[in-house]
Design an enzyme around this catalytic site. Structure first.
Site, mmCIF file in Angstrom:
data_model
loop_
_atom_site.group_PDB
_atom_site.id
_atom_site.type_symbol
_atom_site.label_atom_id
_atom_site.label_comp_id
_atom_site.label_asym_id
_atom_site.label_seq_id
_atom_site.Cartn_x
_atom_site.Cartn_y
_atom_site.Cartn_z
ATOM 1 N N ASP A 146 -30.617 13.091 -25.796
ATOM 2 C CA ASP A 146 -29.555 13.717 -25.006
ATOM 3 C C ASP A 146 -28.194 13.101 -25.322
ATOM 4 O OD1 ASP A 146 -28.270 15.234 -23.140
ATOM 5 O OD2 ASP A 146 -29.176 14.299 -21.388
ATOM 6 N N GLU B 179 -35.015 20.374 -16.472
ATOM 7 C CA GLU B 179 -34.241 19.701 -15.421
ATOM 8 C C GLU B 179 -34.126 20.570 -14.165
ATOM 9 O OE1 GLU B 179 -30.587 18.496 -17.419
ATOM 10 O OE2 GLU B 179 -31.604 16.755 -18.247
ATOM 11 N N GLU C 264 -19.820 12.670 -22.545
ATOM 12 C CA GLU C 264 -20.685 12.328 -21.417
ATOM 13 C C GLU C 264 -21.264 10.913 -21.524
ATOM 14 O OE1 GLU C 264 -23.948 15.027 -20.899
ATOM 15 O OE2 GLU C 264 -24.879 13.782 -19.366
HETATM 16 C C1 GCV Z 1 -25.996 20.877 -18.004
HETATM 17 C C2 GCV Z 1 -27.812 16.269 -19.696
HETATM 18 C C3 GCV Z 1 -26.651 16.299 -18.757
HETATM 19 C C4 GCV Z 1 -26.744 17.450 -17.786
HETATM 20 C C5 GCV Z 1 -26.837 18.729 -18.604
HETATM 21 C C6 GCV Z 1 -28.057 18.626 -19.493
HETATM 22 C C7 GCV Z 1 -28.204 19.816 -20.412
HETATM 23 O O1 GCV Z 1 -28.983 15.937 -19.034
HETATM 24 O O2 GCV Z 1 -26.582 15.096 -18.076
HETATM 25 O O3 GCV Z 1 -25.601 17.436 -16.986
HETATM 26 O O4 GCV Z 1 -26.915 19.842 -17.774
HETATM 27 O O5 GCV Z 1 -27.948 17.496 -20.322
HETATM 28 O O6 GCV Z 1 -27.812 19.673 -21.560
HETATM 29 O O7 GCV Z 1 -28.697 20.836 -19.982
#
Ligand code: GCV
Length: 844
Positions: free
Chosen positions: A389, A310, A417
């Protein structure tokens, strides 16, 4: 980290003792305390039979903390007692390590084989001088033992039968905070950071001490303080000095701090020309940084790493592997006893969705399995429980079986989340428990995930669980019932054989009341909550059908389709589901050991709740109960929304049995959830009805008796807009106001009678829109759109319902909504609905 890997240098102890006292003093004045969670004054409905008089055998800071907890726990226990009950028996409580207890009480059977961090609680029923002994294998064990004693007493345990030994299943039992130095928290839903503000560590660390108490009370031994999307600044000297204050505040409760690090730090803050993990200068930089950290924080737990994921920098920039990066960091930490938790959440978010072989679910296994055996012993690969995720439903990650020479930790999310962001009641322990118990059948043997994490199945030295906590300054997790998730995380990381319902029960007894009716209701609500959330969001393994590129909250079905993020569910006019089979799809099924690979390869043997994760099937495909996929989608959403409304009924029956502020807080949340479940229901049902063209056997989908659309009203000032995504508004349209005041008006043509009246509007950020319902020109209700919901645009994140109960109507009545915009909130309106009183959505 467990003590053996984190020796504390003796010269630090004196300093640390004074910080304990300081923390204790501040704590009394702090607004945020552990008694806002489960360490609260007694909830017992009867006076306990004993009062404990402590005798502590040692002088270390943790023994002093144990002493304080004993006194505190005793006061808590006695606090709720009634004056009329008989006076409790005074009993000496002896606190110490097993060695100390053996020396002080040579005649009692002190265990000789207690494992690190374990404890023994023993009732020495001597007639002349009865005493309770709490002995730890070490100092952390003593702390855990004291907390366990009060947990047992709150559960009604007969103290005269106590002879209990306990030790943790996993060595790694960490929470991860995703806090940023500026005080924000990634995916946090409970206010700002308790650790950081404005780029620095906060002055007031009393909440941090309180947090450490909460963590220790359920056996958690590590806290990674900052976001895995890590700011390199925290590794600078002046910040490390500040981090050391946090470590001091948590240390008395045996919670060791760790930091997320960006692997490009040697370049970004170290001034090196490269961050290639194999470069000698880079290795030396990390070794020097580790020395500096351990000088300041002798019991520092280690680093967590997110790399090549990411947008985060990673070793791939130099053609290096995750093992190369992990080992460079691990080598720097090893002399000091620290560990590296290297996250397996590494994937390409620019996948080609035209390619049937492309599959994000494959990434962790494809990247890490070939590296098995290459990691240093103090590296732990940290893998999310599922391959995508934190969705409401995913299969168990196959990587747990794919790393047999590498220590592993499972990462789960406590902060919700993708599961309702604490506005929806979702108890996650059943999900974690299901994963922990799941048998991957690696090497044709029984290999449940919990055994792998306990480092029992393969050739590993360490292992455990990491929970992304997201606690903040708003009463830890903001929602009172969401705290059951933090509690359950710790309990399962200590003992994965516990049952989620039992954990919920012991949590409720300590947190709310011991009243059986209340406890039974709360346990029941928690028990069904995840399954129900899944049913009205993304059933059959489609994943949470939310806005995956934005809020991760409300419905937004196509946000996961046709982009590189790879959370596809491949819905088209004929069918739905991502084909992950070897025969015709991405081949992901082959990552599982043979028994499971075979099971998941065939839709007939794939469990229904994962069907669409593994297979693309026509909407008319029949599930194991004979129902078609499309009918299941319709039914599960209608049933799920009705079930969510049922929580309100369950909770209202508890009025007067729980504290009034808690009652009101939870009621408002459950009412909101019931209404938002309708938003979810309608969005997903109308989307799939349109896409598939297949009617609903039950006649629900597409039929909304009593609903009057805003776009069909006589509008005064309001303008019709297309809502994006279209499925988030009834009929895809809404009205917004850019005048001072606007109104929408309908003439009632139904039967005369008494009704409930629902108004669906969009409660946007950036202002507090105001609404008035008028009937025949007379105000019948008025309210503000003042909720704190995601998004500045009208959509499913902020679509909100206000219900007016018991309104008398007759044909010809004029129904009018008057909307007054404020700031960026245009008082947007979707529809009104006239409902028979008994079918009404819950009343706000
Ligand atoms: C910290 C998901 C979340 C991100 C997070 C990522 C991760 O994509 O939306 O906010 O980033 O996981 O676990 O690294």
């Amino acid at each position: 980290m467990p003590a053996p890997m984190c020796p504390i240098k003796p010269n630090r102890i004196a300093v640390l003792t004074s910080s304990l006292l300081l923390a204790t003093t501040i704590s009394a004045a702090s607004a945020q305390t552990a008694d806002q969670a489960w360490l609260r004054p007694s909830t017992l409905d009867h006076r306990p039979a004993i009062s404990l008089e402590p005798r502590v055998l040692g002088f270390g800071i943790m023994e002093q903390a144990a002493l304080r907890e004993l006194k505190d726990g005793n006061a808590r226990l006695l606090g709720g007692s009634s004056d009329s009950a008989p006076a409790p028996l005074k009993v000496e409580a002896v606190l110490g390590t097993v060695d100390e207890v053996r020396r002080a009480l040579p005649h009692i059977p002190v265990p000789t084989d207690l494992q690190p961090e374990g404890y023994w609680i023993y009732w020495n029923g001597a007639a002349d001088k009865p005493s309770l002994v709490v002995a730890g294998a070490d100092h952390p064990g003593l702390i855990y033992g004291v907390f366990a004693l009060f947990r047992l007493l709150a559960a009604g345990q007969d103290f005269t039968r106590l002879n209990l030994r306990s030790q943790p299943a996993f060595r790694i039992r960490w929470v991860d905070q995703w806090d940023n130095p500026d005080g924000t928290i990634e995916r946090g839903y409970a206010g700002r950071s308790i650790f950081f503000e404005g780029g620095d560590v906060r002055q007031d660390l009393a909440p941090v001490s309180e947090y450490a108490r909460l963590l220790a009370s359920v056996g958690i031994n590590g806290c990674n303080l900052n976001n895995v999307n890590a700011s390199p600044d925290l590794l600078k000297h002046d910040h490390l000095v500040q981090i050391a204050r946090i470590a001091d505040a948590m240390r008395p409760w045996g919670v060791h701090v760790a930091l997320s690090v960006a692997v490009n730090s040697p370049q970004s803050i170290g001034g090196l020309a490269t961050f290639d993990p194999k470069d000698a200068a880079v290795k030396a930089w990390w070794a020097a940084r580790a020395r500096e950290i351990y000088d300041l924080i002798p019991d520092f737990a280690g680093f967590t790493v997110k790399a090549d994921s990411e947008g985060q920098p990673g070793p791939s920039s130099f053609g290096r592997t995750p093992a190369d990066a992990a080992n460079t960091l691990a080598a720097a930490l090893a002399p000091h006893g620290g560990v590296v938790l290297y996250r397996a959440f590494v994937y390409n978010h620019h996948l080609d969705w035209h390619d049937p072989k492309a599959d994000r679910a494959r990434a962790a296994y494809d990247i890490f399995h070939p590296l098995d055996g290459q990691f240093l012993p103090n590296v732990i690969v940290q893998t999310k429980e599922g391959p995508i995720d934190f969705q409401a439903r995913e299969p168990v990650s196959p990587l747990f079986a794919g790393l047999q020479k590498t220590s592993q930790a499972m990462e789960v999310q406590i902060t919700q989340e993708y599961t309702g962001q604490q506005r929806h009641l979702v108890y996650l322990a059943p999900m974690w428990k299901q994963v922990l118990d799941f048998d991957l059948h690696a090497n044709n043997q029984s290999t449940p995930v919990k055994e792998i994490l306990a480092a029992k199945s393969f050739h590993q030295s360490l292992g455990g669980m990491v929970g992304v906590a997201g606690i903040g300054r708003d009463r830890w997790l903001s929602s009172p019932l969401a705290l059951a998730n933090l509690y359950a995380f710790g309990r399962l990381a200590w003992d994965p054989n516990l049952r989620p319902d039992s954990i919920a029960e012991e949590w409720a007894r300590q947190t709310i009341t011991t009243d059986r009716v209340v406890v039974g209701t709360v346990v029941d609500m928690l028990h069904w909550s995840l399954r129900n959330y899944e049913s009205y969001t993304g059933p059959l393994g489609m994943q949470t059908l939310t806005d995956i590129t934005g809020s991760h909250y409300g419905p937004n079905i196509e946000s996961s389709e046709r982009n590189g993020w790879g959370q596809w569910h491949d819905a088209d006019a004929k069918g739905v589901g991502k084909d992950r089979t070897v025969a015709t799809g991405s081949g992901y099924t082959a990552q599982y050991p043979p028994e499971l690979a075979k099971l998941y390869e065939d839709p007939a043997t794939t469990p229904d709740d994962l069907l669409l994760f593994f297979h693309h099937v026509p909407y008319t495909y029949k599930l194991h109960d004979g129902k078609t996929v499309i009918q299941h989608i319709y039914d599960s959403h209608y049933n799920g929304a009705a079930f969510a409304a049922g929580y309100v009924d369950q909770w209202t029956k508890l009025k007067g049995r729980v504290d009034a502020p808690l009652y009101d807080d939870v009621l408002a949340r459950l009412q909101y959830q019931a209404n938002h479940a309708i938003v979810w229901r309608d969005a997903i049902v109308q989307y799939f009805l349109k896409l598939s063209g297949i009617p609903d056997d039950q006649g629900h989908a597409g039929h909304y008796p009593g609903r009057l659309e805003a776009e069909d009203a006589r509008l005064n000032g309001y303008k019709i807009i297309d809502v994006t995504p279209w499925e988030d508004a009834s009929g895809g349209k809404a009205v917004t106001c850019s005048e001072k005041v606007c109104s929408a008006e309908w003439t009632y043509t139904g039967q005369p009678g008494r009704y409930s009246f629902a108004v669906q509007y969009f409660d946007l950020q950036g202002g507090i829109g105001h609404y008035t319902l008028k009937i025949n020109g007379q105000p019948a209700a008025t309210w503000d759109g003042n909720a704190d919901l995601p998004s500045k645009h009208p959509n499913g994140d902020n679509s909100t319902r206000y219900t007016v109960p018991n309104v008398g109507l007759k044909p010809g009545d004029i129904l009018q909504i008057e909307g007054t915009p404020d700031g960026q909130d245009p008082a947007a309106l979707d529809y009104i609905e006239v409902l028979p009183v008994h079918e009404a959505a819950p009343v706000i």
